[in-house]
Design a protein around this motif. Structure first.
Motif, PDB file in Angstrom:
ATOM      1  N   ASP A   1       0.857  -1.172   0.000  1.00  0.00           N
ATOM      2  CA  ASP A   1       0.000   0.000   0.000  1.00  0.00           C
ATOM      3  C   ASP A   1       0.903   1.236   0.000  1.00  0.00           C
ATOM      4  OD1 ASP A   1      -1.694   2.105   0.495  1.00  0.00           O
ATOM      5  OD2 ASP A   1      -2.664   1.186   2.220  1.00  0.00           O
ATOM      6  N   PRO A   2       0.885   2.038  -1.075  1.00  0.00           N
ATOM      7  CA  PRO A   2       1.782   3.189  -1.136  1.00  0.00           C
ATOM      8  C   PRO A   2       1.543   4.189  -0.007  1.00  0.00           C
ATOM      9  CG  PRO A   2       0.226   3.232  -2.962  1.00  0.00           C
ATOM     10  CD  PRO A   2       0.063   1.920  -2.272  1.00  0.00           C
ATOM     11  N   VAL A   3       0.301   4.333   0.436  1.00  0.00           N
ATOM     12  CA  VAL A   3       0.023   5.270   1.526  1.00  0.00           C
ATOM     13  C   VAL A   3       0.701   4.785   2.804  1.00  0.00           C
ATOM     14  CG1 VAL A   3      -1.776   6.311   2.971  1.00  0.00           C
ATOM     15  CG2 VAL A   3      -2.116   6.112   0.494  1.00  0.00           C
ATOM     16  N   GLU A   4       0.566   3.497   3.118  1.00  0.00           N
ATOM     17  CA  GLU A   4       1.193   2.962   4.337  1.00  0.00           C
ATOM     18  C   GLU A   4       2.709   3.049   4.265  1.00  0.00           C
ATOM     19  OE1 GLU A   4      -0.228   2.203   7.240  1.00  0.00           O
ATOM     20  OE2 GLU A   4      -2.052   2.909   6.271  1.00  0.00           O
TER      21      GLU A   4
ATOM     22  N   HIS B   1       9.755   7.672  10.099  1.00  0.00           N
ATOM     23  CA  HIS B   1      11.134   7.322  10.408  1.00  0.00           C
ATOM     24  C   HIS B   1      12.128   8.397   9.978  1.00  0.00           C
ATOM     25  CE1 HIS B   1       9.191   3.384  10.723  1.00  0.00           C
ATOM     26  NE2 HIS B   1      10.169   3.103  11.549  1.00  0.00           N
ATOM     27  N   LEU B   2      11.663   9.622   9.770  1.00  0.00           N
ATOM     28  CA  LEU B   2      12.568  10.709   9.382  1.00  0.00           C
ATOM     29  C   LEU B   2      13.586  10.972  10.482  1.00  0.00           C
ATOM     30  CD1 LEU B   2      10.116  13.336   7.836  1.00  0.00           C
ATOM     31  CD2 LEU B   2      11.698  11.824   6.627  1.00  0.00           C
ATOM     32  N   GLU B   3      14.807  11.233  10.084  1.00  0.00           N
ATOM     33  CA  GLU B   3      15.872  11.484  11.056  1.00  0.00           C
ATOM     34  C   GLU B   3      16.102  12.952  11.340  1.00  0.00           C
ATOM     35  OE1 GLU B   3      19.437   9.326  10.987  1.00  0.00           O
ATOM     36  OE2 GLU B   3      18.527   7.558  10.128  1.00  0.00           O
ATOM     37  N   HIS B   4      15.523  13.825  10.543  1.00  0.00           N
ATOM     38  CA  HIS B   4      15.714  15.261  10.746  1.00  0.00           C
ATOM     39  C   HIS B   4      14.654  15.798  11.695  1.00  0.00           C
ATOM     40  CE1 HIS B   4      18.750  15.454   7.648  1.00  0.00           C
ATOM     41  NE2 HIS B   4      17.940  14.827   6.818  1.00  0.00           N
TER      42      HIS B   4
ATOM     43  N   PHE C   1       9.715  -2.202   5.820  1.00  0.00           N
ATOM     44  CA  PHE C   1       8.719  -1.575   6.677  1.00  0.00           C
ATOM     45  C   PHE C   1       7.606  -2.577   6.930  1.00  0.00           C
ATOM     46  CE2 PHE C   1      10.106   2.622   4.693  1.00  0.00           C
ATOM     47  CZ  PHE C   1      10.661   3.130   5.850  1.00  0.00           C
ATOM     48  N   ASP C   2       6.788  -2.325   7.938  1.00  0.00           N
ATOM     49  CA  ASP C   2       5.641  -3.192   8.196  1.00  0.00           C
ATOM     50  C   ASP C   2       4.706  -3.232   6.997  1.00  0.00           C
ATOM     51  OD1 ASP C   2       6.597  -3.748  10.727  1.00  0.00           O
ATOM     52  OD2 ASP C   2       5.329  -2.243  11.711  1.00  0.00           O
ATOM     53  N   GLY C   3       4.572  -2.096   6.292  1.00  0.00           N
ATOM     54  CA  GLY C   3       3.670  -2.002   5.149  1.00  0.00           C
ATOM     55  C   GLY C   3       4.226  -2.584   3.866  1.00  0.00           C
TER      56      GLY C   3
END
Length: 121
Positions: free
Chosen positions: A6-9, A17-20, A101-103
Protein backbone atom coordinates in the motif's frame (compact mmCIF):
# COMPACT_ATOMS: atom_id res chain seq x y z
CA UNK A 1 9.06 -6.38 -3.87
CA UNK A 2 5.47 -7.14 -3.00
CA UNK A 3 2.90 -6.06 -5.57
CA UNK A 4 0.26 -5.71 -2.83
CA UNK A 5 2.11 -3.00 -0.92
CA UNK A 6 0.00 0.00 0.00
CA UNK A 7 1.78 3.19 -1.14
CA UNK A 8 0.02 5.27 1.53
CA UNK A 9 1.19 2.96 4.34
CA UNK A 10 4.74 2.84 2.95
CA UNK A 11 4.87 6.62 2.63
CA UNK A 12 3.49 7.15 6.12
CA UNK A 13 6.08 4.73 7.54
CA UNK A 14 8.84 6.54 5.66
CA UNK A 15 7.74 9.87 7.16
CA UNK A 16 7.45 8.32 10.62
CA UNK A 17 11.13 7.32 10.41
CA UNK A 18 12.57 10.71 9.38
CA UNK A 19 15.87 11.48 11.06
CA UNK A 20 15.71 15.26 10.75
CA UNK A 21 14.04 17.48 13.32
CA UNK A 22 12.33 19.19 10.43
CA UNK A 23 12.20 19.14 6.65
CA UNK A 24 10.66 21.40 4.09
CA UNK A 25 7.53 19.96 2.51
CA UNK A 26 9.52 19.86 -0.75
CA UNK A 27 12.20 17.65 0.87
CA UNK A 28 9.51 15.43 2.39
CA UNK A 29 7.90 15.11 -1.04
CA UNK A 30 11.29 14.20 -2.52
CA UNK A 31 11.32 11.21 -0.17
CA UNK A 32 7.65 10.37 -0.79
CA UNK A 33 8.33 10.32 -4.55
CA UNK A 34 10.28 7.09 -3.97
CA UNK A 35 6.92 5.53 -3.06
CA UNK A 36 4.66 7.27 -5.59
CA UNK A 37 4.71 10.14 -8.05
CA UNK A 38 0.91 10.45 -8.00
CA UNK A 39 0.15 13.90 -6.46
CA UNK A 40 -3.16 12.71 -4.97
CA UNK A 41 -1.47 9.78 -3.21
CA UNK A 42 1.38 12.05 -2.05
CA UNK A 43 -1.18 14.40 -0.49
CA UNK A 44 -2.94 11.42 1.11
CA UNK A 45 0.39 10.25 2.59
CA UNK A 46 1.06 13.67 4.13
CA UNK A 47 -2.53 14.04 5.38
CA UNK A 48 -2.57 10.52 6.85
CA UNK A 49 0.76 11.07 8.64
CA UNK A 50 -0.59 14.31 10.15
CA UNK A 51 -3.92 12.69 11.09
CA UNK A 52 -2.11 9.83 12.87
CA UNK A 53 0.03 12.30 14.78
CA UNK A 54 3.29 11.09 13.21
CA UNK A 55 4.27 14.46 11.78
CA UNK A 56 3.33 18.10 12.21
CA UNK A 57 2.96 20.17 9.06
CA UNK A 58 2.98 23.94 9.31
CA UNK A 59 4.18 26.85 7.14
CA UNK A 60 5.82 24.58 4.56
CA UNK A 61 7.72 22.57 7.19
CA UNK A 62 7.28 18.94 8.25
CA UNK A 63 8.37 17.91 11.75
CA UNK A 64 8.37 14.26 12.85
CA UNK A 65 6.75 13.72 16.23
CA UNK A 66 8.32 10.34 16.99
CA UNK A 67 12.02 11.12 17.37
CA UNK A 68 14.28 8.10 17.70
CA UNK A 69 12.41 5.62 15.48
CA UNK A 70 14.96 5.75 12.69
CA UNK A 71 15.61 3.05 10.13
CA UNK A 72 18.46 0.83 11.31
CA UNK A 73 20.82 -0.05 8.46
CA UNK A 74 21.77 -3.36 10.08
CA UNK A 75 18.27 -4.71 10.69
CA UNK A 76 15.87 -2.67 8.51
CA UNK A 77 17.80 -2.50 5.22
CA UNK A 78 18.35 -5.60 3.10
CA UNK A 79 21.08 -5.59 0.43
CA UNK A 80 20.69 -7.77 -2.65
CA UNK A 81 22.90 -8.30 -5.66
CA UNK A 82 21.29 -8.26 -9.10
CA UNK A 83 20.29 -5.95 -11.91
CA UNK A 84 18.14 -3.11 -10.59
CA UNK A 85 17.14 0.46 -11.35
CA UNK A 86 17.35 2.84 -8.40
CA UNK A 87 13.84 3.87 -7.39
CA UNK A 88 15.03 7.40 -6.58
CA UNK A 89 17.33 8.37 -9.45
CA UNK A 90 16.73 5.65 -12.05
CA UNK A 91 20.40 4.65 -12.35
CA UNK A 92 21.29 1.06 -13.18
CA UNK A 93 22.70 -0.59 -10.04
CA UNK A 94 24.07 -4.04 -9.27
CA UNK A 95 23.61 -3.75 -5.51
CA UNK A 96 20.10 -2.83 -4.37
CA UNK A 97 19.24 -1.56 -0.89
CA UNK A 98 15.67 -2.31 0.24
CA UNK A 99 14.05 -0.81 3.35
CA UNK A 100 11.85 -3.25 5.26
CA UNK A 101 8.72 -1.58 6.68
CA UNK A 102 5.64 -3.19 8.20
CA UNK A 103 3.67 -2.00 5.15
CA UNK A 104 6.09 -3.61 2.69
CA UNK A 105 9.46 -3.20 1.10
CA UNK A 106 10.71 0.08 -0.37
CA UNK A 107 13.45 0.02 -2.97
CA UNK A 108 15.73 -0.76 -4.63
CA UNK A 109 18.05 2.17 -4.03
CA UNK A 110 21.73 2.66 -4.76
CA UNK A 111 24.15 3.22 -1.90
CA UNK A 112 23.99 7.02 -2.19
CA UNK A 113 20.24 7.28 -2.74
CA UNK A 114 19.36 5.05 0.22
CA UNK A 115 21.21 7.52 2.44
CA UNK A 116 19.38 10.47 0.90
CA UNK A 117 15.96 8.80 1.16
CA UNK A 118 16.54 8.02 4.82
CA UNK A 119 17.97 11.46 5.55
CA UNK A 120 21.52 10.39 6.27
CA UNK A 121 22.97 12.91 3.78
Amino acid sequence: MSETRDPVELGVELLAHLEHGELSVADALDRIETVTTNPQVQREILDTAVMRGLIERENGVVRPRSQGSYVNFDSDVVVREGEFSCQRCGAAISTGHFVQFDGGELGPFGSTCIRKVLGRE
